[in-house]
Design a protein around this motif. Structure first.
Motif, short mmCIF file in Angstrom:
data_model
loop_
_atom_site.label_atom_id
_atom_site.label_comp_id
_atom_site.label_asym_id
_atom_site.label_seq_id
_atom_site.Cartn_x
_atom_site.Cartn_y
_atom_site.Cartn_z
N TYR A 10 0.83 -1.21 0.00
CA TYR A 10 0.00 0.00 0.00
C TYR A 10 0.86 1.26 0.00
O TYR A 10 0.55 2.25 -0.67
CB TYR A 10 -0.97 0.02 1.19
CG TYR A 10 -2.24 -0.75 0.94
CD1 TYR A 10 -3.14 -0.34 -0.03
CD2 TYR A 10 -2.55 -1.88 1.69
CE1 TYR A 10 -4.31 -1.03 -0.27
CE2 TYR A 10 -3.71 -2.60 1.46
CZ TYR A 10 -4.59 -2.17 0.47
OH TYR A 10 -5.75 -2.85 0.24
N PHE A 14 0.51 4.00 -2.96
CA PHE A 14 0.09 5.38 -2.72
C PHE A 14 1.20 6.39 -3.02
O PHE A 14 0.93 7.50 -3.47
CB PHE A 14 -0.45 5.55 -1.29
CG PHE A 14 -1.83 4.99 -1.12
CD1 PHE A 14 -2.90 5.50 -1.83
CD2 PHE A 14 -2.04 3.92 -0.26
CE1 PHE A 14 -4.17 4.97 -1.68
CE2 PHE A 14 -3.31 3.38 -0.10
CZ PHE A 14 -4.38 3.91 -0.82
N SER A 15 2.45 6.01 -2.81
CA SER A 15 3.53 6.94 -3.13
C SER A 15 3.60 7.17 -4.65
O SER A 15 3.83 8.28 -5.11
CB SER A 15 4.87 6.45 -2.58
OG SER A 15 5.27 5.27 -3.23
N PHE A 18 0.52 9.45 -5.55
CA PHE A 18 0.73 10.85 -5.16
C PHE A 18 1.84 11.50 -5.99
O PHE A 18 1.75 12.68 -6.32
CB PHE A 18 1.04 10.96 -3.66
CG PHE A 18 -0.17 10.75 -2.80
CD1 PHE A 18 -1.31 11.52 -2.96
CD2 PHE A 18 -0.18 9.76 -1.84
CE1 PHE A 18 -2.44 11.32 -2.18
CE2 PHE A 18 -1.29 9.54 -1.05
CZ PHE A 18 -2.43 10.32 -1.22
#
Length: 134
Positions: A10, A14-15, A18
């Motif tokens: 996760y 998500f990195s 973003f």
């Protein structure tokens, strides 16, 4: 152990998401059309006082399969060929001019005017060249 793998997965996911969002925001969304710059390359093959010289040169270039453009510059008519946003394309045009034993000067013009940038993107080179020398 299983939870660590899921947490790391996760975190990486998500990195990446973003990073893509920030990239889009700061390179595409916040760059206004006024900030665009385009560099045009062209080979100038002559400056003429009389229209007959312009017509003769343009005919010669077109018969050789090259695009030719004419525009007014400092009270004279300039004839150019190989107008492109890519320097290599203009250099290739210069090679063809050399094969025709035609002298030329490679020119580079940076255009920042949003109206001219839009015209270049529409491939209206004649109009761009005319307006450059106004």
């Amino acid at each position: 152990m299983q939870n660590k793998k899921i947490i790391i997965l996760y975190a990486v996911f998500f990195s990446v998401i973003f990073s893509l969002i920030y990239y889009f925001l700061f390179t595409v969304a916040f760059v206004s059309p006024q900030d665009k710059k385009i560099v045009l390359y062209m080979n100038q093959v002559g400056l003429y006082e009389q229209a007959s010289g312009v017509e003769s040169m343009m005919k010669r270039l077109q018969e050789a399969g090259l695009e030719a453009y004419a525009f007014e510059k400092d009270g004279l008519q300039a004839v150019v060929s190989g107008v492109s946003r890519k320097e290599k394309e203009t250099q290739a045009n210069g090679d063809k001019l050399s094969q025709l034993q035609q002298n030329y000067i490679m020119k580079k013009v940076t255009i920042e005017d949003p109206e001219l940038v839009a015209l270049i993107e529409e491939h209206k080179i004649d109009e761009v060249l005319e307006r450059l020398n106004e």
